[in-house]
Motif scaffolding. Structure first.
Motif, PDB file in Angstrom:
ATOM      1  N   ARG A 184      -4.173  -1.585 -11.328  1.00  0.00           N
ATOM      2  CA  ARG A 184      -2.772  -1.918 -11.070  1.00  0.00           C
ATOM      3  C   ARG A 184      -2.642  -3.316 -10.473  1.00  0.00           C
ATOM      4  NH1 ARG A 184      -1.709   3.492  -7.830  1.00  0.00           N
ATOM      5  NH2 ARG A 184      -3.723   2.768  -7.111  1.00  0.00           N
TER       6      ARG A 184
ATOM      7  N   LEU B 218      -0.613   0.324  -4.135  1.00  0.00           N
ATOM      8  CA  LEU B 218      -2.009  -0.052  -4.343  1.00  0.00           C
ATOM      9  C   LEU B 218      -2.902   0.607  -3.300  1.00  0.00           C
ATOM     10  CD1 LEU B 218      -1.609  -3.902  -4.983  1.00  0.00           C
ATOM     11  CD2 LEU B 218      -1.793  -2.076  -6.675  1.00  0.00           C
TER      12      LEU B 218
ATOM     13  N   ASP C 299      -7.625  -3.588  -8.734  1.00  0.00           N
ATOM     14  CA  ASP C 299      -6.290  -3.508  -8.140  1.00  0.00           C
ATOM     15  C   ASP C 299      -5.980  -4.835  -7.446  1.00  0.00           C
ATOM     16  OD1 ASP C 299      -5.938  -0.956  -8.998  1.00  0.00           O
ATOM     17  OD2 ASP C 299      -5.626  -0.056  -7.022  1.00  0.00           O
TER      18      ASP C 299
ATOM     19  N   LEU D 296      -9.537  -4.142  -3.356  1.00  0.00           N
ATOM     20  CA  LEU D 296      -8.207  -4.677  -3.602  1.00  0.00           C
ATOM     21  C   LEU D 296      -8.261  -6.185  -3.416  1.00  0.00           C
ATOM     22  CD1 LEU D 296      -5.165  -2.624  -2.410  1.00  0.00           C
ATOM     23  CD2 LEU D 296      -4.966  -4.991  -3.121  1.00  0.00           C
TER      24      LEU D 296
ATOM     25  N   THR E 290       0.825  -1.211   0.000  1.00  0.00           N
ATOM     26  CA  THR E 290       0.000   0.000   0.000  1.00  0.00           C
ATOM     27  C   THR E 290       0.860   1.263   0.000  1.00  0.00           C
ATOM     28  OG1 THR E 290      -0.135   0.232   2.423  1.00  0.00           O
ATOM     29  CG2 THR E 290      -1.746  -1.218   1.373  1.00  0.00           C
TER      30      THR E 290
END
Lengths: 365, 262
Positions: free
Chosen positions: A197, A186, B78, B60, A69
């Motif tokens: 991504r 991210l 992501d 995520l 992150t």
């Protein structure tokens, strides 16, 4: 400049937080535990998170996630716990994530683990080995800086002695150049945009991404990057008396500190001895060792194991001088490798003997 | 009804068009999974829910290693690839740093239940506010059909050729039942993708899990039983029925734990 007296474990923890570390995960194991305790207290005060992980596998996994992150993150253990982490550490290198890893080792048996690694594939960690608490503070800052600059894990190697000795330290933030931005970090925000991504040890992009490369090519780029890192990370070493020493001793970490004292004592008696103390173990300061060996007749390696850094010294000297091993395992009832090998009289006797041997066997200068 | 053969895809009757039903978040349908595999169906459900809940740009995915890994590369979400077994720990680090993001882990049964059982149990006990997805096909599909910790009794794999025998191979683990016992978990459910009805029900489970995650309710878990005809040594068209007769019969479908009771 404010100087404070504090124990190494606390100083390292405070330096990591000052360097911007906001996530730490670890599994208790002495003498790493002491750093974990301090991080558990310090991180919540600055809005960070410290996890008492259920195993070293989970500790390194948690740190991996936090690092992805863009958070400055760290984990660590002693050598045994780092053995468990090796699989993840390889993958984190291949995924190009910055991470700081502590090895508060028991003795110096983990030199090969630190500098070669026990994981899979082509990878390296930058390895920093402080000899005292003030240096550990500076290198903790440097570790986060190097990790961000090279997007690669950096290992900071200490030991029981470093964790527990109390010294006066300057807590000023180290003066290091700025680090690159982290556009790769991210945060979940690019999903649905057509160009989400991805961070992966298997290659760094989605298949539709213009920067996508097949796995084999990805592995080749890892090799290119390791070469660049080896050439680009400044090797650090402390040298004493290497412009006139006939015998050069090479030692790192806590033994390096003892050897610094012993070598200076012996030089005070007029004995032609010198010291090279590697501060970066990878990249190894081969040039400093080679330059000292060029002047000397012989080189002797002192480390608290049965001969590991010995390999790197021999690679640096490349057969131009004999390289003997004068270290050994240090075992006492503590199990932490702090005695009896770290004894000034004993070290002094070993160096005198090595010097006598040099005088007897080496060709006249 | 169009007949499906083991050797080729269903034939589209002349004059009819195939309805486009790829979710928007799937960037390419060109995956390399086997015909008859249940994973793409299960993954489609997840992508649809993310889209419908408006979570696409704040989610995520943390992915383990298995056949399903390639779905990550094809999806516009992501993503963070980690090691086999380790996704719940990696997701912990992510979620603690990004508490407002929907964090999903995707693992197979070999990944979660064989290699990484302790990781998912600890994450559940900690009440990590993530959604853990288990695509359970009862075999290591990626390696070619080997015994995992969820292979049902009697099931043939390349390492249990005569069928899983409890005297030799032990018993399968019902990880959902283990997780449901933990105080840190708030939602535990098991669906399947062997019929249109189970797919629709599974989608509701994934939706509920993600909604609860975003409410900060605790650890959420959805297991999806999926077909692996190549790993099971059964003809492709028989996969859905085989799933129902073996896996669904062993583990059972439904919510094991939900706020207010399942």
């Amino acid at each position: 400049m404010t100087r404070r007296l504090m124990e190494g474990a606390e100083a390292i923890a405070r330096a990591m937080v000052a360097a911007g570390c906001r996530f730490f995960a670890g599994y208790p194991m002495t003498p790493f535990t002491e750093v974990l305790e301090h991080m558990a207290r310090l991180l919540p005060e600055v809005g960070g998170t410290c996890m008492n992980a259920e195993s070293e596998l989970e500790a390194v996994g948690m740190a991996w996630g936090a690092a992805a992150t863009g958070t400055r993150a760290a984990t660590g253990s002693v050598g045994q716990g780092l053995s468990l982490m090796q699989e993840s550490l390889s993958e984190i290198c291949h995924a190009r994530l910055p991470l700081v890893v502590l090895n508060m080792a028991r003795g110096q048996g983990d030199y090969h683990q630190a500098t070669r690694g026990g994981g899979h594939g082509d990878y390296r960690h930058v390895v920093l080995a402080p000899a005292d608490v003030p240096e550990a503070v500076q290198l903790a800052h440097r570790a986060f800086w190097l990790a961000d600059v090279w997007r690669n894990p950096v290992l900071l190697v200490g030991d029981y002695y470093l964790a527990h000795v109390q010294e006066a330290v300057d807590e000023g933030v180290a003066d290091l150049p700025p680090v690159p931005d982290k556009p790769w970090a991210l945060d979940g925000s690019t999903g649905g945009s057509g160009s989400a991504r991805m961070i992966s040890p298997l290659g760094l992009a989605k298949r539709g991404d213009p920067s996508f490369v097949e796995y084999g090519r990805h592995l080749e780029t890892i090799g290119d990057r390791l070469a660049a890192m080896e050439a680009g990370v400044e090797p650090l070493a402390e040298s004493i008396g290497t412009d006139d020493a006939e015998l050069v001793v090479v030692a790192y970490g806590t033994p390096g500190r003892y050897l610094r004292y012993v070598v200076e004592e012996l030089r005070g008696e007029g004995l032609p001895v010198g010291l090279v103390r590697p501060i970066t173990l990878w990249p190894f300061p081969s040039a400093a060792v080679a330059a000292a060996a060029e002047v000397a007749r012989a080189v002797a390696v002192y480390e608290l194991n049965t001969g590991q850094m010995h390999d790197d010294v021999r690679l640096a000297v490349l057969g131009r001088r004999p390289v003997s091993f004068i270290g050994g395992l240090s075992f006492d009832n503590s199990g932490f490798g702090i005695a009896p090998e770290l004894d000034v009289e004993r070290l002094s006797a070993r160096i005198r003997r090595a010097l006598d041997e040099t005088a007897r066997t080496a060709a006249p200068a | 009804m169009t007949e499906v053969t083991a050797t080729g895809p269903a034939q589209v009757p002349e004059g009819q068009a195939v309805v486009e039903f790829s979710p928007r978040l799937l960037q390419s349908p060109e995956h390399e999974l086997c015909p008859g595999c249940g994973h793409p169906v299960a993954w489609r459900v997840v992508l649809e829910v993310l889209e419908e809940l408006g979570l696409a740009n704040r989610s995520l995915l943390i992915c383990g290693h298995g056949c399903y890994t390639q779905m990550m590369k094809l999806s516009d979400i992501d993503s963070l690839q980690c090691l086999h077994g380790r996704a719940p720990a990696v997701a912990t680090g992510v979620k603690r740093m990004l508490p407002d993001t929907a964090v999903l882990t995707l693992q197979g049964d070999g990944d979660m239940v064989s290699e990484g059982l302790h990781e998912v149990l600890h994450a559940g006990a900690r009440g990590e506010r993530v959604t853990a997805l288990l695509f359970n096909n009862g075999v290591f599909g990626d390696t070619g059909g080997h015994l995992t910790a969820t292979t049902v009794l009697g099931q043939r794999t390349k390492t249990s050729l005569e069928g899983r025998d409890p005297a030799t191979h032990g018993h399968p683990i019902d990880v959902a039942r283990l997780l449901a016992q933990l105080d840190g978990t708030c939602y535990v459910a098991r669906g399947a993708v062997n019929t249109p009805g189970t797919v629709a029900r599974t989608k509701r489970m994934v939706r509920r899990a993600l909604e609860l995650q975003m409410e900060g309710a605790g650890f959420t878990f959805v297991e999806v039983l999926t077909m692996c005809p190549t790993g099971w040594f059964v003809p492709t068209p028989e996969g859905p029925d085989y799933l129902e007769e073996t896996m669904s019969a062993t583990f059972g479908l439904g919510e094991l734990k939900a706020p207010g009771g399942p």
